[in-house]
Design an enzyme around this catalytic site. Structure first.
Site, PDB file in Angstrom:
ATOM      1  N   HIS A 180     -29.997  16.694  -6.966  1.00  0.00           N
ATOM      2  CA  HIS A 180     -30.653  16.576  -5.751  1.00  0.00           C
ATOM      3  C   HIS A 180     -32.090  16.768  -5.446  1.00  0.00           C
ATOM      4  CE1 HIS A 180     -26.320  16.900  -4.914  1.00  0.00           C
ATOM      5  NE2 HIS A 180     -26.306  18.079  -5.079  1.00  0.00           N
ATOM      6  N   ARG A 181     -32.771  16.266  -6.872  1.00  0.00           N
ATOM      7  CA  ARG A 181     -34.094  16.358  -6.772  1.00  0.00           C
ATOM      8  C   ARG A 181     -35.091  17.669  -6.664  1.00  0.00           C
ATOM      9  NH1 ARG A 181     -36.260  11.528  -6.987  1.00  0.00           N
ATOM     10  NH2 ARG A 181     -35.022   9.780  -6.237  1.00  0.00           N
ATOM     11  N   LEU A 182     -33.944  19.184  -6.779  1.00  0.00           N
ATOM     12  CA  LEU A 182     -34.448  20.161  -6.789  1.00  0.00           C
ATOM     13  C   LEU A 182     -34.711  20.530  -8.376  1.00  0.00           C
ATOM     14  CD1 LEU A 182     -35.156  22.450  -4.679  1.00  0.00           C
ATOM     15  CD2 LEU A 182     -32.949  23.447  -5.097  1.00  0.00           C
TER      16      LEU A 182
END
Length: 202
Positions: A180-182
């Site tokens: 989730h692009r974290l």
């Protein structure tokens, strides 16, 4: 691609040790391509340029690569001796950024490296006026053929305009893919005789 966490408590306090650990894991995953690195330079006016080179050494002295000293990258480093390296290991979902000042390696280091290369690679380095405009591919191939004829099986000279550069790290950043692009980003920066470790937002 891995989604392993990159935690402060799991990394080595020495960024070079951490880099070598990741490089070894990248070699297992990507093989020869693990040493491929994007090198960013800028000219005296600050205009940037970027290309891929091969890392030829990473030790306490710095990160070493070799090129023609008349190439664009070498001319830019002469005018503005700062550079950035970016390693991207897609198979592991990892990147490493290294930034710092750059200087030429010694002539002895250059000669030792050149002698370690295969003969055909040495011939190519002798034949190529890197970054200059040439008539066509045949012109380059003919230069190699002429050099092969002229030197036979004798030792090839080391070009005066060819050699190495060493980047002395002033910062490292280790980037790990997360869902989730974290993503995880840990940066090392000089702190006294050691390094300070800090987390950056993705």
């Amino acid at each position: 691609m891995t989604d392993s966490a990159l935690r402060e408590e799991d990394v080595d306090p020495d960024p070079l040790v951490q880099f070598r650990r990741w490089l070894d894991e990248a070699r297992e995953a990507a093989g020869f391509e693990a040493e491929a690195v994007a090198l960013a330079t800028a000219d005296a006016s600050g205009a940037p340029s970027l290309r891929m080179v091969l890392l030829k050494g990473a030790d306490e002295a710095g990160f070493t690569f070799f090129t023609n000293y008349r190439s664009r990258k070498a001319e830019e480093l002469a005018a503005n001796p700062q550079a950035a390296l970016l390693f991207h290991w897609k198979e592991l979902g990892r990147q490493v950024r290294v930034e710092g000042p750059v200087e030429r390696v010694t002539r002895a280091e250059t000669e030792a490296y050149v002698r370690s290369r295969g003969r055909d690679s040495q011939l190519s380095a002798l034949a190529s006026p890197q970054s200059e405009v040439v008539p066509d591919r045949h012109w380059l191939e003919q230069r190699v053929a002429d050099l092969r004829r002229d030197y036979g099986q004798g030792e090839l000279p080391v070009p005066d305009d060819w050699g190495g550069f060493r980047l002395t790290p002033r910062s490292y950043e280790f980037w790990q893919h997360r869902d989730h692009r974290l993503h995880d980003r840990l940066r090392y920066r000089p702190d006294g005789d050691g390094w300070a470790l800090e987390r950056l937002a993705p």
